[in-house]
Design a protein around this motif. Structure first.
Motif, PDB file in Angstrom:
ATOM      1  N   LYS A   1       0.849  -1.200   0.115  1.00 39.34           N
ATOM      2  CA  LYS A   1      -0.079  -0.084  -0.022  1.00 39.34           C
ATOM      3  C   LYS A   1       0.806   1.120   0.073  1.00 39.34           C
ATOM      4  O   LYS A   1       1.857   1.279   0.960  1.00 39.34           O
ATOM      5  CB  LYS A   1      -0.809  -0.004   1.049  1.00 39.34           C
ATOM      6  N   GLY A   2       0.468   2.257  -1.000  1.00 44.82           N
ATOM      7  CA  GLY A   2       1.202   3.480  -0.812  1.00 44.82           C
ATOM      8  C   GLY A   2       2.556   3.493  -1.640  1.00 44.82           C
ATOM      9  O   GLY A   2       3.246   4.511  -1.512  1.00 44.82           O
ATOM     10  N   GLY A   3       2.932   2.548  -1.969  1.00 47.72           N
ATOM     11  CA  GLY A   3       4.344   2.227  -2.601  1.00 47.72           C
ATOM     12  C   GLY A   3       4.128   2.574  -4.072  1.00 47.72           C
ATOM     13  O   GLY A   3       3.089   3.193  -4.798  1.00 47.72           O
ATOM     14  N   ASN A   4       5.056   2.189  -4.891  1.00 50.82           N
ATOM     15  CA  ASN A   4       5.228   2.391  -6.406  1.00 50.82           C
ATOM     16  C   ASN A   4       4.037   1.517  -7.023  1.00 50.82           C
ATOM     17  O   ASN A   4       4.055   0.235  -6.711  1.00 50.82           O
ATOM     18  CB  ASN A   4       6.533   1.379  -6.799  1.00 50.82           C
ATOM     19  N   PRO A   5       3.236   2.135  -7.704  1.00 56.39           N
ATOM     20  CA  PRO A   5       2.167   1.333  -8.119  1.00 56.39           C
ATOM     21  C   PRO A   5       2.301   0.068  -9.342  1.00 56.39           C
ATOM     22  O   PRO A   5       1.737  -0.601  -9.591  1.00 56.39           O
ATOM     23  CB  PRO A   5       1.384   2.393  -9.142  1.00 56.39           C
ATOM     24  N   ASP A   6       3.741   0.247  -9.769  1.00 53.52           N
ATOM     25  CA  ASP A   6       4.305  -0.868 -10.470  1.00 53.52           C
ATOM     26  C   ASP A   6       5.014  -1.607  -9.686  1.00 53.52           C
ATOM     27  O   ASP A   6       5.682  -2.699 -10.602  1.00 53.52           O
ATOM     28  CB  ASP A   6       4.934  -0.121 -11.800  1.00 53.52           C
ATOM     29  N   SER A   7       4.970  -1.805  -8.594  1.00 53.45           N
ATOM     30  CA  SER A   7       5.542  -2.850  -7.600  1.00 53.45           C
ATOM     31  C   SER A   7       5.186  -4.148  -8.023  1.00 53.45           C
ATOM     32  O   SER A   7       4.059  -4.439  -8.580  1.00 53.45           O
ATOM     33  CB  SER A   7       5.331  -2.535  -6.222  1.00 53.45           C
ATOM     34  N   ASN A   8       6.095  -5.248  -7.991  1.00 57.08           N
ATOM     35  CA  ASN A   8       5.821  -6.684  -8.528  1.00 57.08           C
ATOM     36  C   ASN A   8       5.388  -7.501  -7.102  1.00 57.08           C
ATOM     37  O   ASN A   8       5.092  -8.825  -7.319  1.00 57.08           O
ATOM     38  CB  ASN A   8       6.948  -7.038  -9.215  1.00 57.08           C
TER      39      ASN A   8
ATOM     40  N   LYS B   1      14.714  -4.060  -1.551  1.00 51.92           N
ATOM     41  CA  LYS B   1      14.661  -4.642  -3.089  1.00 51.92           C
ATOM     42  C   LYS B   1      14.371  -3.825  -3.909  1.00 51.92           C
ATOM     43  O   LYS B   1      13.640  -3.073  -4.002  1.00 51.92           O
ATOM     44  CB  LYS B   1      13.569  -5.827  -2.748  1.00 51.92           C
ATOM     45  N   PRO B   2      15.450  -4.027  -5.082  1.00 57.38           N
ATOM     46  CA  PRO B   2      15.031  -3.025  -6.219  1.00 57.38           C
ATOM     47  C   PRO B   2      13.787  -3.368  -6.770  1.00 57.38           C
ATOM     48  O   PRO B   2      13.193  -4.466  -6.630  1.00 57.38           O
ATOM     49  CB  PRO B   2      16.083  -3.436  -7.295  1.00 57.38           C
ATOM     50  N   ILE B   3      13.128  -2.533  -7.711  1.00 58.16           N
ATOM     51  CA  ILE B   3      11.816  -2.873  -8.474  1.00 58.16           C
ATOM     52  C   ILE B   3      12.403  -2.792  -9.903  1.00 58.16           C
ATOM     53  O   ILE B   3      12.774  -1.669 -10.562  1.00 58.16           O
ATOM     54  CB  ILE B   3      10.698  -1.734  -8.010  1.00 58.16           C
ATOM     55  N   TYR B   4      11.872  -3.872 -10.627  1.00 56.50           N
ATOM     56  CA  TYR B   4      12.080  -3.647 -12.063  1.00 56.50           C
ATOM     57  C   TYR B   4      10.656  -3.375 -12.649  1.00 56.50           C
ATOM     58  O   TYR B   4       9.640  -4.166 -12.400  1.00 56.50           O
ATOM     59  CB  TYR B   4      12.413  -5.132 -12.749  1.00 56.50           C
ATOM     60  N   ASN B   5      10.597  -2.420 -13.328  1.00 57.28           N
ATOM     61  CA  ASN B   5       9.151  -1.933 -13.710  1.00 57.28           C
ATOM     62  C   ASN B   5       8.960  -2.491 -15.215  1.00 57.28           C
ATOM     63  O   ASN B   5      10.033  -2.124 -16.189  1.00 57.28           O
ATOM     64  CB  ASN B   5       9.372  -0.234 -13.845  1.00 57.28           C
TER      65      ASN B   5
END
Lengths: 122, 403
Positions: B89-96, B152-156
């Motif tokens: 919640k509230g994070g990057n909308p493209d989080s996996n 952790k990184p996020i790959y979009n």
């Protein structure tokens, strides 16, 4: 393959409509997910957001180009891999739209304590 | 790599009650980790455990190619554990990432070392180990397994870029899903249980047609070209991982309809390794015997093409395994209940739990065939494995005291 292809033909109408400069089309799909009389649309679900859809069709053209010279090259594989990645992203985006298609459900996810979100067991 | 922005990230989800000293411990941990001295900060880790009710997570690996049902499997799995899994919640909308009360599922694409442009320049696919950072993957999965939070990184997947990292707290059950969960030996050794989804070429083609044909620009030719272009890397780097899996779900075309190539009716095999700690394979009628079972007959009527089960011992990459196979599909509820009542060692908590789970998600792909059935069974098995590990840990101190 016959039944798969029937399915396919049903749903092609959706993205075609969404991409012909109707940038608001997916929004409409979200706001009126249960529009009556659109059995075909409902069966195939929401259409892909146009930004992903544009990127994907662009990547398909580029992949065809990259493989024109040497279909066994790393560039060719990488280009088609990008198509696969975007196709999967498009499919996930459609699923997300389907899951989030009910505004009340969405509201209640965030605000379960409110009156309109109360549920009663007996 | 996006590690430089470590300190700037905020908490996305915290299952624990956090306090100032707890947060400080995390920062200390990450500073040291980037210097590769993370393992020496035991004091910090212990304080973390005290301030957090979460014990050390059980780690599960799920491997499959893109578009082969990992997301559906994950939804079934988290449903068996209870509670729906949602993006942070509230994070990057493209989080996996998906988070539920008990479980956090991360996507290993987040460990891409080359973004989309980088892969294109070098001419490597995402399937290629050179496009992935296994050192970081190992360090972070290990940290989670030790009960420490990670950035952790996020790959979009939309932009093809690496976004700023997200903070992941250690959950009860930590699932890593993606292309390479069993590729690196160090990561593999951290897994308490591993699953490989093995989709045959025919079925993969049929599924991708269903997924992509409606997309503008796609055609039968483009779908085929994409599968073929990725196949050499798939065969070299992804497929070999199945030899390490504790359970393999193999999806093949049916044998009930001669020369069927529609990919609509499926034959699905559940290959279960013998001798895996806390995992007792499911069996049909008599454990260890070879059995073929057609449930459709006098007691149960099925529609065409019917249902056929087989069960028996086998070997798989030199390992002893039990194989349960289902060919055909369920058309009615009573068929599913009938089948469930004849399977043993299901690890259900009550009679009919498999059927209940399948009905609950009747809208998921594969709910009427062996893919949905076996995914649900594996979900129950993982719940059982988790409970056994927790019970073991709870019992361990008393055991030690006795000695």
């Amino acid at each position: 393959m016959a039944s798969t292809l029937t399915n396919v033909r049903l749903s092609t109408a959706t993205p075609a409509a969404a991409t012909s400069s109707f940038s608001r089309a997916p929004l409409a799909a979200v706001a009126f997910p249960r529009a009556r009389g659109f059995a075909a649309v409902r069966a195939s679900g929401p259409s892909t957001p146009p930004d992903i859809s544009d990127k994907m069709s662009e990547s398909i053209d580029k992949a065809k180009e990259a493989c024109a010279d040497d279909s066994a090259s790393g560039e060719c594989a990488a280009a088609w891999d990008e198509v696969e990645e975007l196709s999967a992203a498009a499919s996930h985006a459609r699923d997300k739209l389907k899951d989030n298609s009910d505004p009340l459900e969405n509201y209640c996810k965030e605000n379960p304590e409110t009156d309109e979100c109360r549920t009663y067991d007996n | 790599m996006a590690i430089s922005s470590l300190h700037a990230t905020t908490s996305l989800h915290s299952p624990c009650t956090t306090n100032a000293s707890f947060r400080q411990n995390q920062i200390i941990f990450f500073t040291t980790r980037s210097n590769r001295r993370g393992g020496t900060r035991h004091g910090g880790a212990r304080t973390f455990q005290v301030s957090c009710s979460v014990d050390k997570p059980v780690v599960i690996g799920l491997a499959a190619d893109s578009g082969c049902g990992k997301s559906t499997f994950m939804r079934r799995l988290t449903s068996v554990f209870g509670g729906a899994a949602e993006p942070p919640k509230g994070g990057n909308p493209d989080s996996n990432t998906l988070i539920s009360d008990t479980t956090t599922v991360i996507c290993l694409d987040d460990y891409h070392s080359l973004d989309r442009t980088g892969r294109k320049e070098k001419g490597v696919t995402a399937l290629d180990p050179r496009a992935n950072d296994f050192d970081l993957m190992y360090e972070q999965v290990k940290a989670i397994k030790e009960g420490k939070a990670i950035d952790k990184p996020i790959y979009n997947h939309v932009t093809g870029l690496l976004d700023p990292p997200e903070l992941i707290q250690p959950p009860k059950i930590f699932v890593i899903e993606g292309l390479h969960p069993m590729f690196d030996e160090r990561v593999r050794d951290l897994l308490d249980f591993s699953i490989y989804l093995d989709i045959s070429d025919e079925v993969k083609f049929a599924w991708k047609i269903q997924r992509d044909m409606a997309e503008r620009g796609h055609s039968l030719e483009s779908i085929k070209a994409s599968i073929e272009a990725r196949k050499p890397d798939f065969d070299a780097f992804i497929d070999p991982q199945k030899q390490y899996a504790d359970a393999v779900i193999e999806v093949l075309p049916t044998q009930l309809i001669p020369d069927d190539n529609e990919g609509k009716v499926l034959r699905v095999k559940l290959i279960m390794k013998e001798g895996v700690k806390n995992f007792n394979p499911v069996y049909l009628f008599d454990e260890g015997s070879s059995i073929t079972w057609v449930p459709c007959g006098r007691k149960l009527t099925c529609s065409y093409p019917g249902i056929k089960f087989s069960y028996g011992p086998d070997t798989y990459f030199g390992h002893e395994v039990s194989v349960l196979e289902m060919d055909g599909q369920f058309d009615r509820l009573d068929e599913l209940i009938y089948v469930e009542s004849h399977l043993s060692n299901l690890s259900t908590k009550f009679y009919g739990e498999v059927t209940q789970q399948m009905l609950k998600h009747a809208d998921f792909p594969g709910s009427n065939n062996g893919t949905g059935l076996f995914q649900t069974i594996i979900g129950l098995k993982i719940r059982d494995l988790y409970e056994q590990i927790v019970a073991e840990r709870a019992g361990a101190p008393t055991e030690a005291a006795k000695v």
